[in-house]
Design a protein around this motif. Structure first.
Motif, PDB file in Angstrom:
ATOM      1  N   ILE A  48       0.866  -1.181   0.000  1.00 17.71           N
ATOM      2  CA  ILE A  48       0.000   0.000   0.000  1.00 17.71           C
ATOM      3  C   ILE A  48       0.904   1.232   0.000  1.00 17.71           C
ATOM      4  O   ILE A  48       1.754   1.371   0.873  1.00 17.71           O
ATOM      5  CB  ILE A  48      -0.928   0.012   1.239  1.00 17.71           C
ATOM      6  N   LYS A  49       0.721   2.106  -0.981  1.00 22.73           N
ATOM      7  CA  LYS A  49       1.557   3.293  -1.121  1.00 22.73           C
ATOM      8  C   LYS A  49       1.041   4.456  -0.284  1.00 22.73           C
ATOM      9  O   LYS A  49       1.814   5.254   0.239  1.00 22.73           O
ATOM     10  CB  LYS A  49       1.618   3.693  -2.599  1.00 22.73           C
ATOM     11  N   ALA A  50      -0.243   4.551  -0.136  1.00 19.00           N
ATOM     12  CA  ALA A  50      -0.871   5.700   0.529  1.00 19.00           C
ATOM     13  C   ALA A  50      -1.026   5.452   2.034  1.00 19.00           C
ATOM     14  O   ALA A  50      -1.030   4.310   2.493  1.00 19.00           O
ATOM     15  CB  ALA A  50      -2.243   5.959  -0.088  1.00 19.00           C
ATOM     16  N   ALA A  51      -1.185   6.548   2.783  1.00 20.75           N
ATOM     17  CA  ALA A  51      -1.437   6.446   4.221  1.00 20.75           C
ATOM     18  C   ALA A  51      -2.822   5.848   4.467  1.00 20.75           C
ATOM     19  O   ALA A  51      -3.048   5.195   5.481  1.00 20.75           O
ATOM     20  CB  ALA A  51      -1.320   7.817   4.880  1.00 20.75           C
ATOM     21  N   GLU A  52      -3.760   6.075   3.538  1.00 20.27           N
ATOM     22  CA  GLU A  52      -5.090   5.488   3.595  1.00 20.27           C
ATOM     23  C   GLU A  52      -5.478   5.005   2.203  1.00 20.27           C
ATOM     24  O   GLU A  52      -5.283   5.723   1.231  1.00 20.27           O
ATOM     25  CB  GLU A  52      -6.124   6.494   4.093  1.00 20.27           C
ATOM     26  N   ALA A  53      -6.036   3.810   2.139  1.00 23.39           N
ATOM     27  CA  ALA A  53      -6.476   3.246   0.862  1.00 23.39           C
ATOM     28  C   ALA A  53      -7.853   2.617   1.036  1.00 23.39           C
ATOM     29  O   ALA A  53      -8.018   1.686   1.828  1.00 23.39           O
ATOM     30  CB  ALA A  53      -5.481   2.200   0.365  1.00 23.39           C
ATOM     31  N   ASN A  54      -8.836   3.155   0.323  1.00 23.50           N
ATOM     32  CA  ASN A  54     -10.193   2.610   0.374  1.00 23.50           C
ATOM     33  C   ASN A  54     -10.247   1.240  -0.278  1.00 23.50           C
ATOM     34  O   ASN A  54      -9.690   1.034  -1.355  1.00 23.50           O
ATOM     35  CB  ASN A  54     -11.176   3.541  -0.341  1.00 23.50           C
ATOM     36  N   VAL A  55     -10.935   0.322   0.371  1.00 22.77           N
ATOM     37  CA  VAL A  55     -11.131  -1.020  -0.163  1.00 22.77           C
ATOM     38  C   VAL A  55     -12.612  -1.134  -0.511  1.00 22.77           C
ATOM     39  O   VAL A  55     -13.477  -1.035   0.354  1.00 22.77           O
ATOM     40  CB  VAL A  55     -10.731  -2.093   0.870  1.00 22.77           C
ATOM     41  N   ARG A  56     -12.890  -1.320  -1.800  1.00 18.69           N
ATOM     42  CA  ARG A  56     -14.264  -1.308  -2.302  1.00 18.69           C
ATOM     43  C   ARG A  56     -14.759  -2.708  -2.632  1.00 18.69           C
ATOM     44  O   ARG A  56     -13.974  -3.623  -2.849  1.00 18.69           O
ATOM     45  CB  ARG A  56     -14.350  -0.405  -3.533  1.00 18.69           C
ATOM     46  N   ARG A  72       0.643   2.570   5.706  1.00 22.14           N
ATOM     47  CA  ARG A  72       1.514   2.679   4.537  1.00 22.14           C
ATOM     48  C   ARG A  72       2.507   1.513   4.544  1.00 22.14           C
ATOM     49  O   ARG A  72       2.929   1.062   5.599  1.00 22.14           O
ATOM     50  CB  ARG A  72       2.260   4.004   4.593  1.00 22.14           C
ATOM     51  N   ASN A  73       2.863   1.044   3.371  1.00 18.35           N
ATOM     52  CA  ASN A  73       3.826  -0.041   3.153  1.00 18.35           C
ATOM     53  C   ASN A  73       3.305  -1.427   3.545  1.00 18.35           C
ATOM     54  O   ASN A  73       4.049  -2.395   3.504  1.00 18.35           O
ATOM     55  CB  ASN A  73       5.159   0.222   3.872  1.00 18.35           C
ATOM     56  N   LEU A  74       2.050  -1.528   3.901  1.00 14.54           N
ATOM     57  CA  LEU A  74       1.466  -2.817   4.244  1.00 14.54           C
ATOM     58  C   LEU A  74       1.510  -3.735   3.018  1.00 14.54           C
ATOM     59  O   LEU A  74       1.062  -3.352   1.942  1.00 14.54           O
ATOM     60  CB  LEU A  74       0.019  -2.633   4.695  1.00 14.54           C
TER      61      LEU A  74
END
Length: 174
Positions: A48-56, A72-74
């Motif tokens: 994951i690049k962003a601090a928050e990433a929506n999962v749809r 981030r980096n997960l």
């Protein structure tokens, strides 16, 4: 010896061809499956690049957000592609669709053991460089058949692949 008719010979040839193709397909593992958009292997690990990433729920902005990655980096595993969307799952198997712009090809892993010794060399009796707790996210470096070099919190060292999530068991990296 009885001669084979053309029909019998044709059927036998067809059976052999189907059998041979079946063997070829059986030998083709997950490494041979390619994404229809990127032509990259599926499944594959990214982060994951962003601090928050929506999962749809589906591959578009019109689909409902089920939850949000907040780390981030997960490391996550891409299991499918559709346009600009990637279906991902985390180490617990939870997942959904994430826009590709929120993902990075830089590889990270999660420590899965309760406590992990980071070693100076890829040997069980090597000097301990640091100890990492379970759940620590570390950047992935080179990987040998049973060991990977990782970096976390300013410490670098080797860890057994079996104690990491985000790298395939048979993966070799330079």
């Amino acid at each position: 010896m009885r001669a084979l008719s053309r029909t019998t010979f044709g059927r036998a040839a067809l059976v052999l061809l189907v059998f041979a193709l079946g063997l070829g397909l059986a030998r083709a593992g997950a490494e041979d499956i390619r994404g229809p958009v990127t032509n990259l292997p599926l499944p594959r690990f990214v982060s994951i690049k962003a601090a928050e990433a929506n999962v749809r729920r589906g591959p578009s902005l019109t689909h409902r957000i089920d939850w949000v990655f907040k780390r981030r980096n997960l490391p996550v595993e891409i299991t499918a592609e559709h346009g600009h969307w990637r279906r991902v799952r985390d180490r617990d198997g939870a997942g959904g669709w994430v826009h590709y712009a929120l993902l990075s090809g830089v590889r990270y892993v999660i420590v899965t053991s309760e406590m992990l010794d980071l070693l100076a060399k890829p040997e069980e009796d090597a000097r301990v460089m640091a100890r990492l707790e379970g759940g620590v996210v570390a950047q992935l470096g080179a990987c040998e058949p049973f060991w990977c070099r990782i970096e976390a919190g300013g410490f670098k060292g080797w860890a057994p692949k079996s104690a990491l999530w985000g790298v395939k068991a048979d993966e070799i990296r330079e």
